[in-house]
Write a protein that holds these residues in place. Structure first.
Motif, PDB file in Angstrom:
ATOM      1  N   ARG A 155      47.072  39.530  35.803  1.00 56.14           N
ATOM      2  CA  ARG A 155      47.750  40.359  36.624  1.00 56.14           C
ATOM      3  C   ARG A 155      47.544  40.060  37.946  1.00 56.14           C
ATOM      4  NH1 ARG A 155      47.817  46.309  33.400  1.00 56.14           N
ATOM      5  NH2 ARG A 155      48.686  45.550  31.585  1.00 56.14           N
ATOM      6  N   GLU A 156      48.758  40.081  38.963  1.00 54.66           N
ATOM      7  CA  GLU A 156      48.680  39.970  40.518  1.00 54.66           C
ATOM      8  C   GLU A 156      47.908  41.044  40.987  1.00 54.66           C
ATOM      9  OE1 GLU A 156      51.927  39.089  44.066  1.00 54.66           O
ATOM     10  OE2 GLU A 156      52.520  39.444  41.928  1.00 54.66           O
ATOM     11  N   HIS A 157      47.972  42.314  40.624  1.00 52.93           N
ATOM     12  CA  HIS A 157      47.311  43.256  41.215  1.00 52.93           C
ATOM     13  C   HIS A 157      46.150  43.757  40.314  1.00 52.93           C
ATOM     14  CE1 HIS A 157      49.718  43.054  44.762  1.00 52.93           C
ATOM     15  NE2 HIS A 157      50.609  43.015  44.214  1.00 52.93           N
ATOM     16  N   LEU A 158      45.233  43.926  40.399  1.00 52.31           N
ATOM     17  CA  LEU A 158      44.054  44.333  39.505  1.00 52.31           C
ATOM     18  C   LEU A 158      43.725  45.800  40.005  1.00 52.31           C
ATOM     19  CD1 LEU A 158      41.687  41.409  38.769  1.00 52.31           C
ATOM     20  CD2 LEU A 158      43.612  42.229  37.385  1.00 52.31           C
ATOM     21  N   ASP A 159      44.279  46.760  39.773  1.00 50.20           N
ATOM     22  CA  ASP A 159      44.200  48.258  40.051  1.00 50.20           C
ATOM     23  C   ASP A 159      43.285  49.107  39.106  1.00 50.20           C
ATOM     24  OD1 ASP A 159      45.781  48.360  37.993  1.00 50.20           O
ATOM     25  OD2 ASP A 159      47.490  49.225  39.160  1.00 50.20           O
ATOM     26  N   GLU A 160      42.937  50.156  39.318  1.00 49.03           N
ATOM     27  CA  GLU A 160      42.154  50.761  38.690  1.00 49.03           C
ATOM     28  C   GLU A 160      42.481  51.104  37.260  1.00 49.03           C
ATOM     29  OE1 GLU A 160      38.847  51.914  38.941  1.00 49.03           O
ATOM     30  OE2 GLU A 160      39.103  50.670  41.094  1.00 49.03           O
ATOM     31  N   ASP A 161      43.821  51.032  36.993  1.00 49.50           N
ATOM     32  CA  ASP A 161      44.263  51.192  35.671  1.00 49.50           C
ATOM     33  C   ASP A 161      44.101  49.763  34.984  1.00 49.50           C
ATOM     34  OD1 ASP A 161      45.438  53.606  36.169  1.00 49.50           O
ATOM     35  OD2 ASP A 161      47.331  53.250  36.650  1.00 49.50           O
ATOM     36  N   THR A 162      44.164  48.789  35.696  1.00 45.57           N
ATOM     37  CA  THR A 162      43.883  47.495  34.747  1.00 45.57           C
ATOM     38  C   THR A 162      42.516  47.454  34.489  1.00 45.57           C
ATOM     39  OG1 THR A 162      45.608  46.436  36.057  1.00 45.57           O
ATOM     40  CG2 THR A 162      44.040  44.923  34.998  1.00 45.57           C
ATOM     41  N   TRP A 163      41.643  47.808  35.415  1.00 46.19           N
ATOM     42  CA  TRP A 163      40.222  47.744  35.069  1.00 46.19           C
ATOM     43  C   TRP A 163      39.822  48.536  33.685  1.00 46.19           C
ATOM     44  CZ3 TRP A 163      37.740  43.659  36.228  1.00 46.19           C
ATOM     45  CH2 TRP A 163      37.873  42.904  37.149  1.00 46.19           C
ATOM     46  N   GLU A 164      40.437  49.786  33.784  1.00 45.41           N
ATOM     47  CA  GLU A 164      40.360  50.761  32.519  1.00 45.41           C
ATOM     48  C   GLU A 164      40.830  49.820  31.705  1.00 45.41           C
ATOM     49  OE1 GLU A 164      41.901  54.353  33.399  1.00 45.41           O
ATOM     50  OE2 GLU A 164      40.496  55.063  34.949  1.00 45.41           O
TER      51      GLU A 164
ATOM     52  N   VAL B 134      35.676  38.049  44.960  1.00 46.41           N
ATOM     53  CA  VAL B 134      35.058  36.727  45.605  1.00 46.41           C
ATOM     54  C   VAL B 134      35.828  35.540  45.317  1.00 46.41           C
ATOM     55  CG1 VAL B 134      33.123  35.083  45.730  1.00 46.41           C
ATOM     56  CG2 VAL B 134      32.792  37.611  45.862  1.00 46.41           C
ATOM     57  N   LEU B 135      36.347  35.363  44.329  1.00 50.99           N
ATOM     58  CA  LEU B 135      37.372  34.443  43.851  1.00 50.99           C
ATOM     59  C   LEU B 135      38.405  34.159  44.565  1.00 50.99           C
ATOM     60  CD1 LEU B 135      37.331  31.803  41.836  1.00 50.99           C
ATOM     61  CD2 LEU B 135      38.515  33.399  40.147  1.00 50.99           C
ATOM     62  N   GLY B 136      39.116  35.350  44.914  1.00 53.06           N
ATOM     63  CA  GLY B 136      40.415  35.407  45.538  1.00 53.06           C
ATOM     64  C   GLY B 136      41.429  34.893  44.713  1.00 53.06           C
ATOM     65  N   THR B 137      42.193  33.853  44.764  1.00 54.70           N
ATOM     66  CA  THR B 137      43.287  33.185  44.026  1.00 54.70           C
ATOM     67  C   THR B 137      42.750  32.845  42.792  1.00 54.70           C
ATOM     68  OG1 THR B 137      44.344  32.318  46.150  1.00 54.70           O
ATOM     69  CG2 THR B 137      45.014  31.369  43.977  1.00 54.70           C
ATOM     70  N   ARG B 138      43.484  33.463  41.769  1.00 52.35           N
ATOM     71  CA  ARG B 138      43.087  33.160  40.257  1.00 52.35           C
ATOM     72  C   ARG B 138      44.060  32.512  39.367  1.00 52.35           C
ATOM     73  NH1 ARG B 138      43.187  38.355  41.340  1.00 52.35           N
ATOM     74  NH2 ARG B 138      44.757  38.786  40.000  1.00 52.35           N
ATOM     75  N   THR B 139      43.565  31.377  39.275  1.00 55.00           N
ATOM     76  CA  THR B 139      44.389  30.387  38.568  1.00 55.00           C
ATOM     77  C   THR B 139      44.051  30.597  37.006  1.00 55.00           C
ATOM     78  OG1 THR B 139      43.084  28.524  38.313  1.00 55.00           O
ATOM     79  CG2 THR B 139      44.806  28.581  40.147  1.00 55.00           C
ATOM     80  N   PRO B 140      44.830  30.380  35.932  1.00 60.57           N
ATOM     81  CA  PRO B 140      44.574  30.511  34.482  1.00 60.57           C
ATOM     82  C   PRO B 140      43.129  29.585  34.445  1.00 60.57           C
ATOM     83  CG  PRO B 140      46.881  30.294  34.837  1.00 60.57           C
ATOM     84  CD  PRO B 140      46.235  29.782  36.171  1.00 60.57           C
ATOM     85  N   ALA B 141      43.011  28.524  34.688  1.00 59.03           N
ATOM     86  CA  ALA B 141      41.812  27.732  34.403  1.00 59.03           C
ATOM     87  C   ALA B 141      40.588  28.355  34.977  1.00 59.03           C
ATOM     88  CB  ALA B 141      41.989  26.386  34.979  1.00 59.03           C
TER      89      ALA B 141
END
Length: 406
Positions: free
Chosen positions: A130-139, A168-175
């Motif tokens: 997901r583009e934005h990893l908010d608290e709901d996503t982490w839950e 730390v990774l920043g941009t997240r590609t599928p790989a």
């Protein structure tokens, strides 16, 4: 007057003669036959035999002497022919099977494992993408791990590490995400355990492996499949059927052994399990076998008496030498409930390895992590089906690859 009297007399004589003729003709006339009647004809009973003086005299026949009596000639008969009993062939010995080599077996079974387990990996990858990893996503990520039976503490640790590395990774590609998730799951599963089943005792006696677990986990089947794993790796095996409480358990184990040429030591049904286990090790020493596998009876972890008996089996076997492996068989579909069982068994005997069966069904892959954390011992074997060669040595890399999928 006299003439008149004479005439009357003559008339009377004539009348009498005529009357006699009429009567005699009537007597000669035939009577008609009687009409048929439905009344049955009654016959008189036969005369009863007479005895004594009233008996009728019998006819006298001339008597013959014994020399005059001739016997009938014997008719010629065929001489008896001996009939041989039919030859019943002894049942053919079962053909010795050659099990599949264990090297790479889990890789060959990867597709089967992936079909039932990659929900965990795909779910995590989808959430992390997901583009934005908010608290709901982490839950949601945390919930996905808990549903997969990873356990509370390991889940919290994994989520914290993922948070830091994604930041730390920043941009997240599928790989990138796939590599990140694989690395973290491998850390969680553990790559530093010694997962080899010990089949060398270090002394002149065979290595002794005892298989324990609760009812219904598939211990006997697992013991038979483990014999195939060892034979495939070039080891000679003797099986000890110490499960004397379940009907046909010894027969089942013997059938497994016969398939790969392993002999089974067994005793009477309801016999002393410790005695049979002792005899199995004794026979293994006499035959110079590499490994002795002892199948124990299933027991509820809540039954103190049964658990004490398991400790007795262990002590008796150790009179020959130390036990090299005590494998606890767990049904992977029981999830977190299996951890309670594992905890009690670990208190009675020193568990050295875990065998997870039925991991190809509704089991959650995270149970591998949870049970290792609970006992501090590695998962060494996993069961991935009903086939005879569907028991595979546990390989963390192949397992995580199956979790993540392609």
């Amino acid at each position: 007057m006299d003439i008149l009297i004479l005439a009357v007399v003559i008339a009377l004589v004539a009348v009498g003669a005529i009357s006699g003729l009429v009567v005699s003709s009537r007597k000669k006339k035939q009577l008609p036959p009687p009409a048929p009647s439905s009344t049955p004809t009654i016959t008189a009973p036969p005369a009863e035999p007479q005895v004594g003086e009233d008996a009728a005299p019998t006819a006298q026949e001339p008597r013959r002497t014994i020399e005059e009596v001739t016997l009938p000639e014997a008719q010629p008969t065929d001489s008896p022919v001996a009939v041989e009993d039919p030859v019943v062939e002894a049942p053919a010995a079962p053909a010795i099977e050659v099990p599949e080599p264990t090297a790479g077996r889990l890789v060959r079974l990867r597709a089967r494992l992936a079909r039932s387990q990659n929900t965990l990996g795909k779910g995590l990858l989808t959430l992390l993408s997901r583009e934005h990893l908010d608290e709901d996503t982490w839950e949601e990520i945390e919930e996905t791990l808990l549903i997969a039976d990873v356990g509370v503490v390991p889940t919290q640790e994994l989520v914290e590490r993922l948070r830091e590395r994604v930041k730390v990774l920043g941009t997240r590609t599928p790989a990138d995400l796939r590599a990140l998730l694989k690395e973290e799951l491998l850390t969680l599963v553990g790559t530093d355990f010694d997962r080899a089943v010990k089949t060398e005792s270090g002394v002149d006696t065979p290595a002794v492996v005892m298989v324990v677990g609760v009812n219904g986990t598939g211990k006997t089947t697992t013991t038979g499949k483990l014999a195939r794993v060892l034979v495939a790796d070039g080891r000679s095996v003797v099986l000890g059927a110490a499960d004397t409480f379940r009907a046909a358990a010894a027969d089942q184990l013997q059938t497994w052994g016969e398939r790969v040429g392993a002999r089974t030591v067994r005793g009477p049904e309801g016999g002393d399990p410790a005695s049979i286990a002792y005899d199995a090790v004794k026979e293994g020493i006499a035959e110079g076998a590499d490994v002795v596998l002892i199948d124990t009876a299933g027991r509820l972890h809540t039954k103190t008496g049964l658990m004490d008996e398991l400790g007795k089996v262990k002590r008796v076997v150790e009179k020959h030498g130390p036990l090299d492996e005590i494998l606890l068989v767990l049904d992977a579909t029981t999830g977190q409930n299996g951890l309670t069982q594992a905890r009690v068994f670990a208190e009675v005997v020193d568990i050295t390895g875990i065998v997870l069966t039925k991991l190809d069904g509704t089991a959650k892959g995270g149970i591998v992590v949870a049970v290792q954390r609970e006992l501090g011992v590695p998962v060494k074997l996993i069961g991935l089906g009903e086939g005879p060669d569907d028991l595979a040595p546990f390989e963390p890399e192949a397992f995580v690859d199956a979790l993540i999928g392609d």
